[in-house]
Design a protein around this motif. Structure first.
Motif, short mmCIF file in Angstrom:
data_model
loop_
_atom_site.label_atom_id
_atom_site.label_comp_id
_atom_site.label_asym_id
_atom_site.label_seq_id
_atom_site.Cartn_x
_atom_site.Cartn_y
_atom_site.Cartn_z
N ASN A 1 0.82 -1.21 0.00
CA ASN A 1 0.00 0.00 0.00
C ASN A 1 0.85 1.26 0.00
O ASN A 1 0.52 2.23 -0.67
CB ASN A 1 -0.95 0.01 1.21
CG ASN A 1 -2.06 -0.99 1.06
OD1 ASN A 1 -2.38 -1.45 -0.03
ND2 ASN A 1 -2.65 -1.37 2.18
N VAL A 2 1.92 1.26 0.79
CA VAL A 2 2.81 2.42 0.83
C VAL A 2 3.40 2.67 -0.55
O VAL A 2 3.45 3.81 -1.02
CB VAL A 2 3.92 2.23 1.89
CG1 VAL A 2 4.98 3.32 1.77
CG2 VAL A 2 3.32 2.24 3.29
N HIS A 3 3.84 1.62 -1.22
CA HIS A 3 4.40 1.79 -2.56
C HIS A 3 3.36 2.36 -3.52
O HIS A 3 3.67 3.23 -4.33
CB HIS A 3 4.96 0.47 -3.10
CG HIS A 3 6.22 0.02 -2.43
ND1 HIS A 3 7.10 0.87 -1.83
CD2 HIS A 3 6.75 -1.21 -2.28
CE1 HIS A 3 8.12 0.20 -1.33
NE2 HIS A 3 7.92 -1.08 -1.58
N CYS A 4 2.13 1.88 -3.44
CA CYS A 4 1.07 2.40 -4.30
C CYS A 4 0.82 3.88 -4.03
O CYS A 4 0.66 4.67 -4.95
CB CYS A 4 -0.22 1.61 -4.09
SG CYS A 4 -0.20 -0.04 -4.79
N GLU A 5 0.78 4.27 -2.75
CA GLU A 5 0.58 5.68 -2.41
C GLU A 5 1.68 6.54 -3.01
O GLU A 5 1.41 7.59 -3.59
CB GLU A 5 0.55 5.87 -0.89
CG GLU A 5 -0.75 5.48 -0.25
CD GLU A 5 -0.78 5.84 1.22
OE1 GLU A 5 -0.23 6.88 1.60
OE2 GLU A 5 -1.38 5.07 1.99
N GLU B 1 3.71 5.87 -5.54
CA GLU B 1 3.67 5.86 -7.00
C GLU B 1 2.57 6.76 -7.56
O GLU B 1 2.70 7.29 -8.66
CB GLU B 1 3.46 4.42 -7.51
CG GLU B 1 4.66 3.52 -7.31
CD GLU B 1 4.36 2.07 -7.64
OE1 GLU B 1 3.29 1.79 -8.24
OE2 GLU B 1 5.18 1.21 -7.29
N LEU B 2 1.50 6.94 -6.82
CA LEU B 2 0.34 7.68 -7.33
C LEU B 2 0.25 9.11 -6.80
O LEU B 2 -0.77 9.78 -7.01
CB LEU B 2 -0.94 6.91 -7.00
CG LEU B 2 -1.06 5.54 -7.65
CD1 LEU B 2 -2.26 4.79 -7.14
CD2 LEU B 2 -1.10 5.65 -9.17
N ILE B 3 1.29 9.60 -6.15
CA ILE B 3 1.24 10.96 -5.60
C ILE B 3 0.94 11.99 -6.68
O ILE B 3 0.09 12.85 -6.50
CB ILE B 3 2.55 11.30 -4.85
CG1 ILE B 3 2.59 10.57 -3.52
CG2 ILE B 3 2.67 12.81 -4.63
CD1 ILE B 3 3.87 10.73 -2.75
N GLY B 4 1.62 11.92 -7.81
CA GLY B 4 1.39 12.89 -8.88
C GLY B 4 -0.05 12.89 -9.37
O GLY B 4 -0.66 13.95 -9.56
N GLU B 5 -0.61 11.71 -9.54
CA GLU B 5 -2.00 11.60 -9.99
C GLU B 5 -2.95 12.17 -8.94
O GLU B 5 -3.91 12.87 -9.27
CB GLU B 5 -2.34 10.13 -10.26
CG GLU B 5 -3.74 9.94 -10.80
CD GLU B 5 -4.04 8.49 -11.13
OE1 GLU B 5 -5.24 8.14 -11.11
OE2 GLU B 5 -3.10 7.71 -11.41
N THR B 6 -2.68 11.89 -7.68
CA THR B 6 -3.52 12.42 -6.60
C THR B 6 -3.48 13.94 -6.58
O THR B 6 -4.52 14.60 -6.45
CB THR B 6 -3.05 11.85 -5.24
OG1 THR B 6 -3.15 10.43 -5.28
CG2 THR B 6 -3.90 12.39 -4.10
N VAL B 7 -2.31 14.52 -6.73
CA VAL B 7 -2.17 15.98 -6.75
C VAL B 7 -2.97 16.58 -7.91
O VAL B 7 -3.69 17.56 -7.74
CB VAL B 7 -0.69 16.39 -6.82
CG1 VAL B 7 -0.53 17.88 -7.12
CG2 VAL B 7 0.02 16.03 -5.52
N ARG B 8 -2.89 15.97 -9.08
CA ARG B 8 -3.65 16.47 -10.24
C ARG B 8 -5.17 16.40 -9.97
O ARG B 8 -5.90 17.33 -10.32
CB ARG B 8 -3.30 15.68 -11.49
CG ARG B 8 -1.95 16.07 -12.09
CD ARG B 8 -1.70 15.41 -13.45
NE ARG B 8 -1.58 13.95 -13.35
CZ ARG B 8 -0.48 13.31 -12.95
NH1 ARG B 8 0.59 13.99 -12.61
NH2 ARG B 8 -0.44 11.99 -12.90
#
Length: 115
Positions: free
Chosen positions: A5-9, A11-18
């Motif tokens: 889960n930590v790795h997924c979070e 990896e997806l930081i940029g998408e979440t910010v957008r």
């Protein structure tokens, strides 16, 4: 599972910010921000970073005039695991508020609508 889960979070930081940037203004809705009351170990997070996280969560609760911050005193980062009854009670409070509001705006008894 936690490591995955930590790795997924991360990896997806940029998408979440957008997604957050595109979301627009936060609506004035009932809101509960549940914050773990136990500070993280200093080897994991500096006191300054922990203070910034607490301030960010307070700011999240202020996004709505109906928002509030709930401190889970016996929890760290995962109050849903360490204090599930507190989290469930807060969810029930939010649902009760929504149900009471629907009843108040209902044109006929028994027929609530979601405003």
């Amino acid at each position: 599972m936690l490591e995955e889960n930590v790795h997924c979070e991360v990896e997806l930081i940029g998408e979440t910010v957008r997604e957050v940037e595109c979301a627009g203004e936060f609506p004035d809705v009932p809101l509960a921000v549940i914050t773990g009351g136990k500070p993280p170990p200093q080897w994991l997070m500096s006191p300054a970073a922990a203070g910034a996280r607490r301030a960010h969560q307070q700011a999240l609760a202020r996004l709505s005039s109906q928002g509030r911050q709930v401190i889970a005193q016996s929890s760290g980062h995962f109050p849903q695991l360490s204090e599930p009854s507190l989290v469930l009670a807060e969810l029930e409070r939010l649902l009760e508020f929504r149900t009471d509001r629907a009843r108040a705006s209902s044109p006929e008894p028994g027929f609530g609508r979601w405003p």
